[in-house]
Scaffold this active site. Structure first.
Site, PDB file in Angstrom:
ATOM      1  N   ARG A  67       0.829  -1.216   0.000  1.00  0.00           N
ATOM      2  CA  ARG A  67       0.000   0.000   0.000  1.00  0.00           C
ATOM      3  C   ARG A  67       0.858   1.259   0.000  1.00  0.00           C
ATOM      4  NH1 ARG A  67      -2.983  -3.877   3.001  1.00  0.00           N
ATOM      5  NH2 ARG A  67      -1.720  -3.399   4.819  1.00  0.00           N
ATOM      6  N   GLU A 104       5.447 -10.429  15.287  1.00  0.00           N
ATOM      7  CA  GLU A 104       4.916 -10.974  16.539  1.00  0.00           C
ATOM      8  C   GLU A 104       5.354 -12.447  16.694  1.00  0.00           C
ATOM      9  OE1 GLU A 104       0.757 -10.324  16.839  1.00  0.00           O
ATOM     10  OE2 GLU A 104       0.667 -11.070  18.898  1.00  0.00           O
TER      11      GLU A 104
HETATM   12  P1  AMP Z   1       3.983  -2.520  12.131  1.00  0.00           P
HETATM   13  O1  AMP Z   1       5.280  -3.080  11.567  1.00  0.00           O
HETATM   14  O2  AMP Z   1       3.499  -3.238  13.343  1.00  0.00           O
HETATM   15  O3  AMP Z   1       4.086  -1.009  12.350  1.00  0.00           O
HETATM   16  O4  AMP Z   1       2.858  -2.771  11.033  1.00  0.00           O
HETATM   17  C1  AMP Z   1       2.762  -1.943   9.944  1.00  0.00           C
HETATM   18  C2  AMP Z   1       2.456  -2.679   8.677  1.00  0.00           C
HETATM   19  O5  AMP Z   1       1.457  -3.690   8.867  1.00  0.00           O
HETATM   20  C3  AMP Z   1       1.917  -1.719   7.634  1.00  0.00           C
HETATM   21  O6  AMP Z   1       2.509  -2.043   6.380  1.00  0.00           O
HETATM   22  C4  AMP Z   1       0.417  -1.939   7.657  1.00  0.00           C
HETATM   23  O7  AMP Z   1      -0.094  -1.925   6.347  1.00  0.00           O
HETATM   24  C5  AMP Z   1       0.199  -3.303   8.318  1.00  0.00           C
HETATM   25  N1  AMP Z   1      -0.746  -3.251   9.457  1.00  0.00           N
HETATM   26  C6  AMP Z   1      -0.455  -3.474  10.760  1.00  0.00           C
HETATM   27  N2  AMP Z   1      -1.520  -3.379  11.557  1.00  0.00           N
HETATM   28  C7  AMP Z   1      -2.553  -3.066  10.736  1.00  0.00           C
HETATM   29  C8  AMP Z   1      -3.962  -2.797  10.951  1.00  0.00           C
HETATM   30  N3  AMP Z   1      -4.526  -2.836  12.179  1.00  0.00           N
HETATM   31  N4  AMP Z   1      -4.722  -2.479   9.875  1.00  0.00           N
HETATM   32  C9  AMP Z   1      -4.164  -2.426   8.638  1.00  0.00           C
HETATM   33  N5  AMP Z   1      -2.867  -2.668   8.368  1.00  0.00           N
HETATM   34  C10 AMP Z   1      -2.049  -2.990   9.402  1.00  0.00           C
END
Ligand code: AMP
Length: 184
Positions: A67, A104
């Site tokens: 995205r 995770e």
């Molecule tokens: P993080 O590495 O935990 O910051 O997760 C970010 C990535 O995971 C981004 O590329 C987001 O598109 C996706 N992502 C994580 N959590 C969500 C959520 N609740 N809704 C949509 N996309 C998410």
């Protein structure tokens, strides 16, 4: 002065769809495809992402698959900057730099072409959403490893309770986000 009113931010929040328990129980998936499909919403999101940086020298926008490619491509066009795709492992055809990062459960990796960014270039990172910040911090590692100066990391959605934006700021990266959602 910021030309965008609080109402414009409300509108963006309203056109982001939430899918409960996707991709697994307990996650509220913030689906920006509804925003992208709305002509005024997409334009407004890109305008708001760009606005703080208008007139600044930015050499490249780095977008995180997938995205971040859609938003980052539009931002690059608006800022007359180049675009650099940060991809999942095995997708880029030329020589790459790789970074592994923790999820995770388990690990993932992200790649960038070795010649995509040159030392000293000013780069802005773009993705749709920041949650724990693991993905964005991996991208920062890749870009800094290539000698880039990270001007900012920009996201449409922040999930502040997960702390990713705070981690990026602690790593010396200015963070810009458009809308917040509570929880996961
Ligand atoms: P993080 O590495 O935990 O910051 O997760 C970010 C990535 O995971 C981004 O590329 C987001 O598109 C996706 N992502 C994580 N959590 C969500 C959520 N609740 N809704 C949509 N996309 C998410």
């Amino acid at each position: 002065m910021n030309a965008f009113t609080p109402e414009s931010r409300m509108n963006l929040r309203d056109i982001i769809r939430t899918i409960p328990d996707y991709p697994k129980p307990g996650i509220m998936f913030r689906d920006i495809t509804t925003l992208l499909g709305d002509a005024r919403g997409f334009r407004r999101a890109v305008d708001e992402l760009v606005q703080p940086f208008a007139g600044m020298k930015i050499d490249k926008i780095a977008g995180i698959e997938a995205r971040g490619f859609i938003l980052g491509g539009a931002v690059a066009h608006q800022l007359s900057a180049g675009f650099v795709p940060l991809r999942k492992k095995g997708k880029l055809p030329h020589k790459t730099r790789v970074v592994e990062y923790a999820l995770e459960y388990g690990t993932d990796s992200m790649e960038m072409h070795l010649d995509a960014v040159h030392p000293g270039e000013r780069v802005m990172l773009v993705d749709d959403l920041i949650a724990t910040g693991g993905t964005a911090l991996a991208a920062v590692d890749l870009l800094r490893g290539a000698g880039a100066e990270i001007v900012a990391a920009c996201f449409v959605v922040d999930l502040p309770e997960l702390g990713g934006a705070a981690k990026l700021k602690a790593a010396g990266v200015p963070v810009s986000t458009l809308v917040d959602f509570a929880g996961h």
